[in-house]
Design a protein around this motif. Structure first.
Motif, PDB file in Angstrom:
ATOM      1  N   ALA A 385       0.858  -1.180   0.000  1.00 61.00           N
ATOM      2  CA  ALA A 385       0.000   0.000   0.000  1.00 61.00           C
ATOM      3  C   ALA A 385       0.899   1.238   0.000  1.00 61.00           C
ATOM      4  O   ALA A 385       0.919   2.027   0.948  1.00 61.00           O
ATOM      5  CB  ALA A 385      -0.912  -0.023   1.216  1.00 61.00           C
ATOM      6  N   ALA A 386       1.703   1.370  -1.060  1.00 59.96           N
ATOM      7  CA  ALA A 386       2.641   2.490  -1.190  1.00 59.96           C
ATOM      8  C   ALA A 386       2.855   2.743  -2.681  1.00 59.96           C
ATOM      9  O   ALA A 386       2.551   1.871  -3.508  1.00 59.96           O
ATOM     10  CB  ALA A 386       3.970   2.141  -0.521  1.00 59.96           C
ATOM     11  N   SER A 387       3.406   3.922  -3.016  1.00 60.77           N
ATOM     12  CA  SER A 387       3.551   4.290  -4.429  1.00 60.77           C
ATOM     13  C   SER A 387       4.551   3.377  -5.149  1.00 60.77           C
ATOM     14  O   SER A 387       5.421   2.767  -4.506  1.00 60.77           O
ATOM     15  CB  SER A 387       4.032   5.737  -4.540  1.00 60.77           C
ATOM     16  OG  SER A 387       5.339   5.822  -4.013  1.00 60.77           O
ATOM     17  N   ASP A 388       4.452   3.328  -6.488  1.00 53.06           N
ATOM     18  CA  ASP A 388       5.381   2.525  -7.298  1.00 53.06           C
ATOM     19  C   ASP A 388       6.827   2.928  -7.004  1.00 53.06           C
ATOM     20  O   ASP A 388       7.718   2.081  -6.896  1.00 53.06           O
ATOM     21  CB  ASP A 388       5.137   2.744  -8.801  1.00 53.06           C
ATOM     22  CG  ASP A 388       3.744   2.298  -9.229  1.00 53.06           C
ATOM     23  OD1 ASP A 388       2.984   1.821  -8.350  1.00 53.06           O
ATOM     24  OD2 ASP A 388       3.423   2.431 -10.418  1.00 53.06           O
ATOM     25  N   GLU A 389       7.045   4.253  -6.870  1.00 51.87           N
ATOM     26  CA  GLU A 389       8.409   4.749  -6.641  1.00 51.87           C
ATOM     27  C   GLU A 389       8.958   4.221  -5.316  1.00 51.87           C
ATOM     28  O   GLU A 389      10.096   3.759  -5.232  1.00 51.87           O
ATOM     29  CB  GLU A 389       8.447   6.292  -6.606  1.00 51.87           C
ATOM     30  CG  GLU A 389       8.068   6.982  -7.902  1.00 51.87           C
ATOM     31  CD  GLU A 389       6.581   6.881  -8.217  1.00 51.87           C
ATOM     32  OE1 GLU A 389       5.753   6.972  -7.277  1.00 51.87           O
ATOM     33  OE2 GLU A 389       6.229   6.671  -9.403  1.00 51.87           O
ATOM     34  N   LYS A 390       8.109   4.301  -4.282  1.00 55.69           N
ATOM     35  CA  LYS A 390       8.562   3.841  -2.957  1.00 55.69           C
ATOM     36  C   LYS A 390       8.850   2.345  -2.992  1.00 55.69           C
ATOM     37  O   LYS A 390       9.840   1.877  -2.416  1.00 55.69           O
ATOM     38  CB  LYS A 390       7.493   4.124  -1.902  1.00 55.69           C
ATOM     39  CG  LYS A 390       7.566   5.520  -1.356  1.00 55.69           C
ATOM     40  CD  LYS A 390       6.723   5.644  -0.108  1.00 55.69           C
ATOM     41  CE  LYS A 390       6.722   7.093   0.349  1.00 55.69           C
ATOM     42  NZ  LYS A 390       5.637   7.416   1.211  1.00 55.69           N
ATOM     43  N   LEU A 391       7.988   1.590  -3.673  1.00 53.03           N
ATOM     44  CA  LEU A 391       8.178   0.139  -3.719  1.00 53.03           C
ATOM     45  C   LEU A 391       9.480  -0.196  -4.447  1.00 53.03           C
ATOM     46  O   LEU A 391      10.264  -1.040  -4.002  1.00 53.03           O
ATOM     47  CB  LEU A 391       6.995  -0.540  -4.420  1.00 53.03           C
ATOM     48  CG  LEU A 391       5.651  -0.468  -3.671  1.00 53.03           C
ATOM     49  CD1 LEU A 391       4.521  -1.019  -4.530  1.00 53.03           C
ATOM     50  CD2 LEU A 391       5.722  -1.231  -2.348  1.00 53.03           C
TER      51      LEU A 391
END
Ligand code: PMP
Ligand code: GLU
Length: 406
Positions: A385-391
């Motif tokens: 449950a986090a942005s693509d960038e963070k993942l």
């Protein structure tokens, strides 16, 4: 996880001393503290959608304030909310309940606590297919019940069979409690699998089922099945759900159950002495969410989760020693990381999943949750449950630091 998991405090009750701090909330707390100290932590520890609550739901709450929905309501919730929940259960799950069988609470977590306090006598056993959500064991222990873990591994997609469950049944077994889609494995039990469990349970009429369906709307198979629809299970199943996950409403604190009438009445009594009804404004917002056609609200969020799952799976599968199943729902991946146990980066040795989580928190600044609180100590839980960038950044950091373990 934290060494102080069971902090012994002389002043508090034995009951509290036996209780572990929620592993998910403990990791969320630690990552908040490190962030406050200036560390760039990527927190993939807490299971909460990173979306905002849809505007039309927020609008209805604003209207509820203006219309003075500021008073106590009946303990199980406003009649119109319970009517909307009955209609939802029929429309989405083919479950038949009357308004007296619905109890709304301050989150599904409280629904589960109401149930355990209402149903368990000291020493009663609760079957918990592994992995299970962290709070199940502790809520059972608070109610003086005994959690009985039924192990599973990644080899069977973290599922347990009717035979494995049956082997754990004793004269003290009172409840079976599970979530599908499952937090933390993302496993979805099919209609056939649940039917075979139900067939087995027909031989044991004194066992009740708590079916936790809070991830119903985050199901990539689009085949959600409620065990309570099986006629022989109807009088024995309590279906728990809520708005936290599917409707991105974690902070509103509304969960609910549909239960046999005597169980609903018992939960009503418990709740009436502990919290009373949940927030009136949040109840009106939940009514709006229940009336809405679910697909129109939840599909975009679900598709975003699916896209992220695939990004994360692809990148995790590039890391040596990380073994993943393919989660069919919820927003977690639960890889087996036992390959790293016994390995060392020159400074510390990783003995278990707790050590690995602390290593990744301290060295990669990525917050995850160890699998042992979920009943699978060889795994760790990653919330996407986090942005693509963070993942993407999180997996890059993990890969780099895991490579240093020899
Ligand atoms: N059940 C499961 C499986 C969960 O992951 C959660 C997490 N929040 C809950 C119940 C409780 O949800 P809430 O209290 O926010 O409704
Ligand atoms: N259920 C979520 C999780 O598993 C929220 C945190 C909690 O209530 O435990 O992370």
């Amino acid at each position: 996880m934290p060494a102080e998991k069971y902090i012994k405090m002389k002043e508090v009750s034995e009951r509290l001393n036996r209780l572990a701090e929620s592993a998910t909330l403990a990791m969320a707390r630690m990552s908040r503290e490190l962030k406050a100290e200036g560390y760039d932590i990527i927190a993939l520890s807490l299971g909460e959608p990173d979306f905002d609550t849809p505007d039309f739901i927020k609008e209805s709450a604003k209207k509820a304030i203006d219309n003075n929905f500021s008073h106590y309501t009946p303990v199980p919730g406003l009649l119109e909310l319970r009517e909307a929940i009955c209609a939802k259960f029929k429309r989405d799950n083919n479950l038949d309940f009357t308004v007296d069988q619905i109890v709304c609470s301050t989150g599904a977590k409280q629904s589960l606590a109401n149930l355990c306090l209402s149903l368990l006598n000291p020493g009663d056993q609760v079957l918990l297919p592994c992995p299970f959500w962290v709070s199940y064991t502790e809520i059972i222990k608070l109610a003086e019940g005994i959690p009985v873990e039924i192990p599973s591994t990644i080899a069977t997609d973290f599922k347990v069979t009717a035979e494995e469950l049956e082997a754990a049944i004793t004269p003290k077994t009172k409840l079976l409690m599970f979530s599908s889609p499952c937090n933390p494995s993302g496993t979805v039990y099919t209609k056939d699998e649940l039917t075979s469990i139900a067939k087995m349970l027909e031989k044991y009429p004194d066992i009740y089922i708590i079916s936790d369906e809070i991830y119903e709307h985050i199901n990539f198979t689009d085949a959600h099945f409620s065990i309570g629809t099986i006629p022989s299970m109807k009088e024995r199943t309590i279906t728990v759900n809520g708005v936290s996950k599917g409707f991105a409403m974690t902070g509103w604190r509304v969960g609910f159950m549909g239960a046999p009438l005597w169980i609903a009445k018992a939960c009503n009594k418990v709740q009436g002495q502990i919290t009373s009804a949940t927030c009136t404004i949040a109840q009106k917002a939940t009514e709006t969410a229940m009336v809405a056609e679910p697909k129109s609200v939840t599909t975009d969020m679900k598709n975003t989760f699916l896209k992220r799952r695939d990004i994360l799976l692809e990148k995790l599968n590039e890391i040596p020693g990380i073994k993943c199943n393919i989660p069919k729902g919820a927003f977690y991946i639960f890889p087996d990381v036992s390959y790293y146990f016994g390995k060392n980066d020159g400074e510390e040795t990783i003995e278990n999943a707790n050590d690995l989580c602390m290593y990744l928190l301290n060295k990669a600044h990525v917050a995850l949750v160890s699998g042992d609180a979920f009943g699978n100590p060889e795994c760790i839980r990653i919330s996407y449950a986090a942005s693509d960038e963070k993942l993407t950044e999180a997996v890059k950091r993990m890969k780099e630091k895991l490579a240093q373990l020899k």
